[in-house]
Design a protein around this motif. Structure first.
Motif, short mmCIF file in Angstrom:
data_model
loop_
_atom_site.label_atom_id
_atom_site.label_comp_id
_atom_site.label_asym_id
_atom_site.label_seq_id
_atom_site.Cartn_x
_atom_site.Cartn_y
_atom_site.Cartn_z
N MET A 105 19.82 -17.74 13.25
CA MET A 105 19.18 -19.17 14.04
C MET A 105 19.55 -20.43 13.48
SD MET A 105 17.53 -21.67 14.87
CE MET A 105 15.79 -20.92 14.07
N SER A 106 20.18 -20.92 13.30
CA SER A 106 20.77 -22.00 11.68
C SER A 106 20.07 -23.67 12.48
CB SER A 106 22.29 -21.99 11.90
OG SER A 106 23.37 -23.00 12.85
N SER A 107 19.21 -24.62 12.42
CA SER A 107 19.63 -25.17 12.97
C SER A 107 19.06 -26.49 11.99
CB SER A 107 17.59 -25.09 13.30
OG SER A 107 16.94 -26.38 13.26
N SER A 108 19.14 -27.64 12.36
CA SER A 108 19.56 -29.64 11.52
C SER A 108 18.25 -29.48 11.17
CB SER A 108 19.93 -30.82 11.88
OG SER A 108 19.29 -30.44 13.22
N PHE A 109 17.65 -28.92 11.25
CA PHE A 109 15.85 -28.77 10.98
C PHE A 109 15.25 -27.89 9.90
CE2 PHE A 109 15.46 -29.32 15.62
CZ PHE A 109 15.70 -30.42 15.32
N TYR A 110 16.78 -27.42 9.85
CA TYR A 110 16.01 -26.20 8.75
C TYR A 110 17.44 -26.20 8.02
CZ TYR A 110 12.06 -25.00 11.67
OH TYR A 110 10.94 -24.43 12.00
N GLY A 111 18.55 -27.37 7.32
CA GLY A 111 18.84 -27.45 6.65
C GLY A 111 20.73 -27.24 7.11
N THR A 327 23.33 -29.94 16.67
CA THR A 327 22.93 -29.28 15.63
C THR A 327 21.19 -28.56 15.24
OG1 THR A 327 22.31 -30.64 14.72
CG2 THR A 327 24.15 -30.23 14.12
N GLY A 328 20.47 -29.15 16.78
CA GLY A 328 19.40 -28.94 16.30
C GLY A 328 19.88 -27.14 16.33
N PHE A 329 19.78 -26.22 17.23
CA PHE A 329 20.07 -24.51 17.56
C PHE A 329 20.92 -23.98 17.56
CE2 PHE A 329 15.41 -26.53 18.13
CZ PHE A 329 14.85 -25.90 17.32
N ASN A 330 21.32 -23.31 16.73
CA ASN A 330 22.83 -22.41 16.39
C ASN A 330 22.75 -21.65 16.43
OD1 ASN A 330 24.07 -25.27 16.95
ND2 ASN A 330 23.39 -25.20 14.84
N LEU A 331 23.41 -20.75 16.52
CA LEU A 331 23.76 -19.72 15.74
C LEU A 331 25.05 -19.43 15.09
CD1 LEU A 331 23.70 -16.71 19.25
CD2 LEU A 331 22.01 -17.30 17.64
#
Length: 495
Positions: A105-111, A327-331
């Motif tokens: 899980m990738s996220s703009s909230f986490y870089g 971009t908030g929550f991605n794979l």
């Protein structure tokens, strides 16, 4: 002599036969090994963030998912949940080490932008064309475009609420007990009367238990005025569509002053700037009355399941869609994936396979939920709390899942209309490349970590700390960051 020649000829014939047979055997062995390799199932390791400790039945859910994936794509999945408190550290370790990791899980909230630019994720453009065609049919093009970094797609957004509004969620039992009229709460300042009632009558509860920057008082109060572009270091103003310094804008100043007022009155939890516990868990632990949050249709039902208390909320802003909708929550596929093609095939299933998505999001039918006649679901009889909870908004196509009881049966139709009602950010689809100012971003981020949450939670006095904050940001190069963002934003706008 003639006899010797005959023997020699015979031996040569025998050797030739052996060589031919050996060659055939070698080919058969090679063919067999190749076939064996192709038929070997691949295990996909998927790491994701969880805000719940209810993962006792994770092995059971994983087993059921794997029955489908083994049949469909000859692969199995290893689910790796990581708590919110440990996420930042653990994802950095996984992405920078040689640890086996396929999907995260990738996220703009986490870089997300920085990690993509560093090559910690694989670009997905070619993989989508070769092994992810179903994803392209389901995910809107503008959302995929919004995930581009340096012209490449590195993340596939979950299909969820792309628009959101801010509001305040609270325990319904206390709203009823003190006869709080929610219809009279129109603005954030209207909440003060509610907080006063709770503070005076429920001394063991704190009225507001927000603990993260994304849902702080100041963030909520400035919603719809700015798009923070993921890092808050130069934001887009909805009003004039320019990149500005959020922290010296009069609207931000007013917001942190209100936060300070609430904090001094005892309305905001004292350790809000340092606590790692989620607001929902604090309500669950009977330490809080409610919290500010980004909301969507069905939010009350969702939070009721997490907190263990029936929750109600008030809507205090319009519906907005920011860059983090994309971009908030991605794979994303990790750079050290050993089989990106098979991993993309699994992503395909997460956007098209109803059975897999219901298993991943809701658990096993009959054990973690049962269906109602109208198509909604509820906990099985006698079950008060499920032993499997998943943050379904993080991953895949949520429109494939059953809505929980309390939501209408046509919940996803309502969500679709909700998304369509959103006011889109003037920067929607814009992705900033941080490389030209990465030194300034690193220095400014350190300053953010020192002041931002303290100010926005009311812990720090803005009269003293806000000037210090802005002075240190200037010294760290914020003006250079803003200039670079404006340059890239203007170029993007001309396309």
């Amino acid at each position: 002599m003639k006899r010797l020649k005959s023997v020699t000829r015979f031996l040569m014939i025998i050797m030739s036969v052996f060589l031919v047979l050996a060659g055939c055997s070698s080919k058969e062995s090679s063919s067999s090994n190749s076939s064996s390799s192709e038929n070997k199932s691949y295990e996909i390791t998927m790491a994701y963030l969880t805000t719940s400790s209810k993962v006792d039945d994770l092995p059971l859910v994983q087993e059921e998912i794997n029955k489908i994936t083994k049949k469909e794509i000859n692969a199995t999945v290893k689910l790796v949940p990581i708590s919110g408190a440990a996420w930042q550290q653990q994802q950095n370790l996984m992405l920078t080490s040689n640890e086996k990791l396929d999907l995260i899980m990738s996220s703009s909230f986490y870089g997300y932008n920085t990690q993509a630019a560093k090559g910690q994720y694989l670009p997905l453009d070619d993989l989508l064309q070769s092994h992810g065609q179903e994803v392209l049919k389901v995910v809107p093009k503008n959302l995929l475009e919004g995930n581009k970094v340096n012209g490449k797609i590195y993340g596939i957004p979950s299909i969820r609420d792309w628009g959101s509004y801010y509001g305040f969620a609270m325990r319904k039992d206390l709203v009823d007990k003190y006869k709080i009229d929610l219809s009279q709460i129109k603005t954030f300042t209207d909440l003060e009367d509610v907080f006063k009632v709770i503070k005076e009558n429920e001394p063991s509860l704190t009225p507001v238990v927000n603990t993260t920057a994304g849902t702080s008082v100041a963030t909520a109060l400035t919603a719809g005025k700015f798009d923070v572009l993921g890092d808050n270091l130069g934001v887009v103003s909805f009003k004039d569509k320019n990149i500005v310094n959020l922290f010296d804008d009069p609207q931000y100043v007013e917001a942190v002053k209100l936060a300070r007022k609430w904090f001094k009155a005892g309305y905001i939890i004292k350790d809000s700037a340092t606590s790692k516990e989620s607001a929902a868990n604090l309500v669950k632990a009977n330490k809080g009355f409610g919290y500010l949050a980004k909301m969507k249709p069905g939010f009350d039902v969702q939070e009721t399941g997490i907190t263990g208390h029936e929750m109600v909320s008030v809507k205090l802003t319009d519906v907005y869609s920011f860059t983090d909708a994309a971009t908030g929550f991605n794979l994303s596929i990790a750079r050290n994936s050993q089989n990106p093609e098979k991993t993309m095939e699994f992503i395909n299933l997460l956007y098209t396979d109803k059975d897999i998505m219901n298993l991943l999001d809701l658990g096993v039918e009959g054990k973690h939920y049962v269906k109602n006649t109208d198509g909604t679901i509820k906990l099985p009889e006698g079950v008060k709390e499920s032993k499997y909870v998943f943050n379904q908004w993080e991953i895949g196509n949520n429109f494939l899942t059953y809505p929980w009881e309390g939501n209408p049966a046509n919940y996803w139709d309502i969500m679709k209309k909700h998304n369509e009602s959103a006011v889109f950010s003037p920067a929607f689809g814009f992705t900033f490349n941080p490389d030209p100012v990465k030194t300034e971003i690193a220095a400014s981020t350190n300053v953010l970590n020192q002041y931002k949450l303290g100010l926005e939670s009311g812990t720090l006095d803005p009269e003293k700390s806000l000037p210090e904050f802005n002075s240190k940001l200037k010294a760290s190069g914020l003006e250079k960051i803003i200039a670079e963002k404006q340059k890239q934003f203007d170029k993007w706008n001309k396309k």
